[in-house]
Design a protein around this motif. Structure first.
Motif, PDB file in Angstrom:
ATOM      1  N   SER A 128      -3.620  44.167  -4.576  1.00 19.59           N
ATOM      2  CA  SER A 128      -3.738  45.296  -5.671  1.00 19.59           C
ATOM      3  C   SER A 128      -2.561  45.843  -6.190  1.00 19.59           C
ATOM      4  O   SER A 128      -2.343  45.844  -7.238  1.00 19.59           O
ATOM      5  N   SER A 129      -1.253  45.814  -5.321  1.00 27.97           N
ATOM      6  CA  SER A 129      -0.210  46.241  -5.568  1.00 27.97           C
ATOM      7  C   SER A 129       0.183  45.354  -6.353  1.00 27.97           C
ATOM      8  O   SER A 129       1.009  45.434  -7.455  1.00 27.97           O
ATOM      9  N   CYS A 130       0.334  43.744  -6.181  1.00 23.80           N
ATOM     10  CA  CYS A 130       1.072  42.876  -6.954  1.00 23.80           C
ATOM     11  C   CYS A 130       0.554  42.662  -8.198  1.00 23.80           C
ATOM     12  O   CYS A 130       1.090  42.691  -8.976  1.00 23.80           O
ATOM     13  N   GLN A 131      -0.937  42.926  -8.203  1.00 23.88           N
ATOM     14  CA  GLN A 131      -1.548  42.981  -9.590  1.00 23.88           C
ATOM     15  C   GLN A 131      -0.962  44.117 -10.394  1.00 23.88           C
ATOM     16  O   GLN A 131      -0.698  43.734 -11.619  1.00 23.88           O
ATOM     17  N   SER A 132      -0.742  45.091  -9.913  1.00 14.61           N
ATOM     18  CA  SER A 132      -0.330  46.249 -10.953  1.00 14.61           C
ATOM     19  C   SER A 132       1.212  45.957 -10.934  1.00 14.61           C
ATOM     20  O   SER A 132       1.363  46.267 -12.282  1.00 14.61           O
ATOM     21  N   ASN A 133       1.908  45.354 -10.096  1.00 18.24           N
ATOM     22  CA  ASN A 133       3.237  45.321 -10.577  1.00 18.24           C
ATOM     23  C   ASN A 133       3.495  44.112 -11.650  1.00 18.24           C
ATOM     24  O   ASN A 133       4.136  44.227 -12.730  1.00 18.24           O
ATOM     25  N   ASP A 134       2.461  43.229 -11.561  1.00 19.03           N
ATOM     26  CA  ASP A 134       2.436  42.045 -12.694  1.00 19.03           C
ATOM     27  C   ASP A 134       2.084  42.842 -13.926  1.00 19.03           C
ATOM     28  O   ASP A 134       2.544  42.355 -14.919  1.00 19.03           O
ATOM     29  N   ILE A 135       1.055  43.546 -14.051  1.00 19.48           N
ATOM     30  CA  ILE A 135       0.746  44.250 -15.314  1.00 19.48           C
ATOM     31  C   ILE A 135       1.641  45.177 -15.724  1.00 19.48           C
ATOM     32  O   ILE A 135       2.105  45.082 -17.120  1.00 19.48           O
ATOM     33  N   ASP A 136       2.458  45.759 -14.791  1.00 21.56           N
ATOM     34  CA  ASP A 136       3.606  46.651 -15.281  1.00 21.56           C
ATOM     35  C   ASP A 136       4.613  45.609 -15.939  1.00 21.56           C
ATOM     36  O   ASP A 136       5.399  45.938 -16.989  1.00 21.56           O
ATOM     37  N   ASN A 137       4.980  44.795 -15.269  1.00 24.39           N
ATOM     38  CA  ASN A 137       6.066  43.570 -15.982  1.00 24.39           C
ATOM     39  C   ASN A 137       5.470  43.321 -17.087  1.00 24.39           C
ATOM     40  O   ASN A 137       6.583  42.932 -18.073  1.00 24.39           O
ATOM     41  N   GLU A 138       4.415  42.655 -17.400  1.00 20.90           N
ATOM     42  CA  GLU A 138       3.852  42.282 -18.377  1.00 20.90           C
ATOM     43  C   GLU A 138       4.015  43.257 -19.681  1.00 20.90           C
ATOM     44  O   GLU A 138       4.138  42.992 -20.906  1.00 20.90           O
ATOM     45  N   HIS A 139       4.130  44.411 -19.283  1.00 23.09           N
ATOM     46  CA  HIS A 139       4.036  45.407 -20.517  1.00 23.09           C
ATOM     47  C   HIS A 139       5.396  46.339 -20.789  1.00 23.09           C
ATOM     48  O   HIS A 139       5.674  47.041 -21.281  1.00 23.09           O
ATOM     49  N   HIS A 140       6.550  45.714 -19.755  1.00 23.90           N
ATOM     50  CA  HIS A 140       7.734  46.249 -20.028  1.00 23.90           C
ATOM     51  C   HIS A 140       8.781  45.363 -20.333  1.00 23.90           C
ATOM     52  O   HIS A 140       9.868  45.476 -19.967  1.00 23.90           O
ATOM     53  N   TYR A 141       8.514  44.252 -20.975  1.00 17.96           N
ATOM     54  CA  TYR A 141       9.604  43.416 -21.687  1.00 17.96           C
ATOM     55  C   TYR A 141       9.888  43.744 -23.059  1.00 17.96           C
ATOM     56  O   TYR A 141       8.948  44.682 -23.695  1.00 17.96           O
ATOM     57  N   ASP A 142      10.771  43.364 -23.525  1.00 16.18           N
ATOM     58  CA  ASP A 142      11.472  43.867 -24.880  1.00 16.18           C
ATOM     59  C   ASP A 142      10.529  42.759 -25.988  1.00 16.18           C
ATOM     60  O   ASP A 142      10.814  41.715 -25.735  1.00 16.18           O
ATOM     61  N   ASN A 143       9.811  43.362 -26.717  1.00 19.83           N
ATOM     62  CA  ASN A 143       8.997  42.674 -28.058  1.00 19.83           C
ATOM     63  C   ASN A 143      10.032  42.375 -29.093  1.00 19.83           C
ATOM     64  O   ASN A 143      10.578  43.539 -29.448  1.00 19.83           O
ATOM     65  N   LYS A 144      10.320  41.172 -29.208  1.00 20.47           N
ATOM     66  CA  LYS A 144      11.450  40.967 -30.289  1.00 20.47           C
ATOM     67  C   LYS A 144      10.841  39.929 -31.338  1.00 20.47           C
ATOM     68  O   LYS A 144       9.784  39.340 -31.210  1.00 20.47           O
ATOM     69  N   LEU A 145      11.499  40.114 -32.676  1.00 17.08           N
ATOM     70  CA  LEU A 145      11.145  39.355 -33.541  1.00 17.08           C
ATOM     71  C   LEU A 145      12.293  37.791 -33.755  1.00 17.08           C
ATOM     72  O   LEU A 145      13.308  38.186 -33.442  1.00 17.08           O
ATOM     73  N   TYR A 146      11.752  36.689 -34.013  1.00 16.70           N
ATOM     74  CA  TYR A 146      12.579  35.498 -33.849  1.00 16.70           C
ATOM     75  C   TYR A 146      12.117  34.696 -34.985  1.00 16.70           C
ATOM     76  O   TYR A 146      10.875  34.715 -35.297  1.00 16.70           O
ATOM     77  N   ILE A 147      12.939  33.883 -35.547  1.00 22.68           N
ATOM     78  CA  ILE A 147      12.474  32.675 -36.416  1.00 22.68           C
ATOM     79  C   ILE A 147      11.831  31.485 -35.448  1.00 22.68           C
ATOM     80  O   ILE A 147      12.543  31.166 -34.453  1.00 22.68           O
ATOM     81  N   SER A 148      10.614  30.963 -35.932  1.00 22.80           N
ATOM     82  CA  SER A 148       9.905  30.151 -35.077  1.00 22.80           C
ATOM     83  C   SER A 148      10.374  28.715 -35.735  1.00 22.80           C
ATOM     84  O   SER A 148      10.031  27.706 -35.267  1.00 22.80           O
TER      85      SER A 148
ATOM     86  N   TYR B 169       8.259  32.797 -38.749  1.00 18.95           N
ATOM     87  CA  TYR B 169       8.805  34.117 -37.799  1.00 18.95           C
ATOM     88  C   TYR B 169       7.522  34.378 -36.836  1.00 18.95           C
ATOM     89  O   TYR B 169       6.432  34.381 -37.381  1.00 18.95           O
ATOM     90  N   ARG B 170       7.770  35.042 -35.716  1.00 15.75           N
ATOM     91  CA  ARG B 170       6.952  35.598 -35.045  1.00 15.75           C
ATOM     92  C   ARG B 170       7.357  36.545 -34.006  1.00 15.75           C
ATOM     93  O   ARG B 170       8.758  36.753 -33.755  1.00 15.75           O
ATOM     94  N   LEU B 171       6.589  37.067 -33.302  1.00 12.07           N
ATOM     95  CA  LEU B 171       7.086  38.158 -32.398  1.00 12.07           C
ATOM     96  C   LEU B 171       6.508  37.778 -31.087  1.00 12.07           C
ATOM     97  O   LEU B 171       5.466  36.747 -30.960  1.00 12.07           O
ATOM     98  N   ALA B 172       6.907  38.047 -29.867  1.00 12.35           N
ATOM     99  CA  ALA B 172       6.312  37.717 -28.672  1.00 12.35           C
ATOM    100  C   ALA B 172       5.249  38.168 -28.247  1.00 12.35           C
ATOM    101  O   ALA B 172       4.475  37.569 -27.462  1.00 12.35           O
TER     102      ALA B 172
END
Length: 381
Positions: A19-39, A62-65
């Motif tokens: 449960s702790s690992c899943q919680s950390n994974d969720i936290d990690n998924e939602h705490h990276y920087d969303n950036k715009l880039y040319i695709s 172009y797109r977002l992560a």
């Protein structure tokens, strides 16, 4: 009982850890920087300076992560001063493209909340035939800003590079495909025929049982083909009145992974049958004996059945009703004036898209029906 209690405690600990690992994974998924880039590609270098090309269009995608949480406004613009940056990055010597040669109709775009991309940015190029084809030009186009989102610096700029066109820039790989020739020209009772083509194959054997590769013509009547049961599979022969020409092992075979220009002449007015490679005469005889008609069952890349396909690429296929001289062949391997006297059909195989092949003469002998893989080249090499 003690063992049972220990097992229960271990299971509970494992579940807590998962449960702790899943919680950390969720936290990690939602705490990276969303950036715009040319695709789309960072460098677009297929823009050619040619007298017959006056305009072109390209698009930036172009797109977002991750999906946008709110609407994002994007601004783009050309930055000529970044030509120096491009030259350093790609070891080039390009100069900035002047603003009279391009326009960006819409310099703003929007990514809607919940989306990861918006409409492509269009760049229109104009009057490019006026550029100096001995120079190289670059147009850097970059994202200038984006609201409520960061830009990925390494992918915020695309470079559009113009260069002088080679004589041939696109060829067709017609392996396992063919084109019926539906003539609009008069091709009955021809006493003289010259066939020219540029060919390249990675393997004339091509991993198949059939030893024949078809270039052009009619099975059993007049046919330019490569290989046979009586000769190596890379040796050209012309099937024509007077017998198959040249005999086995008389002329050099065709190389692999190398462009070679072939030309065969059949001339019943002189009796000559001639074979040239890269403008050099490699075989001849005097067995031409009667006229030839090409009107029925004539093909490019086919004879008898579909197993006799041409295993590779073709360009500059020309059919003449005159005998081309050695000098004419040697000096026009990569291009020829389509209005030259005696030229019946001229298929450059340079369309770059689709499966329809244009006849560059005024006779309208266009080809259709094949599936083509288009290959970028620069010929002569």
């Amino acid at each position: 009982m003690k063992l049972l209690n220990n097992s229960i405690m271990l299971l509970a600990s494992a579940m807590l850890l998962m449960s702790s690992c899943q919680s950390n994974d969720i936290d990690n998924e939602h705490h990276y920087d969303n950036k715009l880039y040319i695709s789309s590609e960072g460098v677009c270098s297929d823009l050619l300076i040619r007298a017959d090309i006056t305009e072109a269009s390209r698009e930036i995608s172009y797109r977002l992560a991750a999906p946008a949480t709110e609407d994002i406004q994007i601004n783009v613009g050309a930055i000529p001063s970044m030509a120096a940056t491009y030259n350093l990055m790609y070891n080039d010597n390009a100069i900035a493209l002047g603003d009279e040669y391009y326009e960006i109709p819409e310099k703003t775009a929007t990514i809607k909340a919940g989306d990861v991309s918006g409409d492509n940015i269009v760049i229109n190029f104009k009057n490019t035939n006026q550029l100096d084809d001995k120079k190289r030009y670059v147009l850097p186009v970059s994202f200038m800003s984006a609201s409520n989102i960061d830009l990925l610096d390494s992918k915020r700029t695309v470079y559009y590079v113009f260069k002088g066109a080679a004589l041939i820039n696109v060829v067709a790989n017609i392996s396992k495909t063919y084109f019926p020739v539906k003539w609009k020209s008069s091709v009955s009772g021809l006493k003289t025929i010259t066939v020219e083509a540029l060919l390249r194959s990675a393997d004339w054997e091509a991993g198949r049982d059939n030893p024949l590769s078809s270039v052009f013509g009619i099975e059993g009547t007049f046919l330019v083909r490569i290989g046979d049961a009586d000769r190596p599979r890379n040796q050209l022969q012309m099937v024509a009145p007077g017998g198959n020409f040249p005999n086995p092992n008389v002329a050099p075979g065709l190389p692999t992974n190398e462009w070679i220009h072939i030309a065969v002449v059949y001339d019943a007015t002189t009796g000559e049958r001639l074979y040239y490679q890269n403008g050099n005469l490699v075989a001849s005889d005097n067995a031409a004996s009667s006229s030839v008609s090409l009107g029925s069952n004539c093909y490019v890349g086919y004879s008898y059945d579909s197993s006799r396909y041409l295993p590779g690429e073709i360009s500059e296929l020309r059919i003449w009703n005159v005998q081309r001289t050695a000098d004419q062949i040697a000096t026009s391997m990569y291009t020829v004036d389509p209005t030259t006297e005696g030229l019946i059909a001229y298929w450059k195989f340079n369309e770059g898209t689709g499966g329809n092949i244009h006849d560059y003469t005024e006779h309208g002998n266009d080809l259709s029906g094949g599936t083509v893989e288009w290959v970028n080249v620069e010929l002569p090499e």
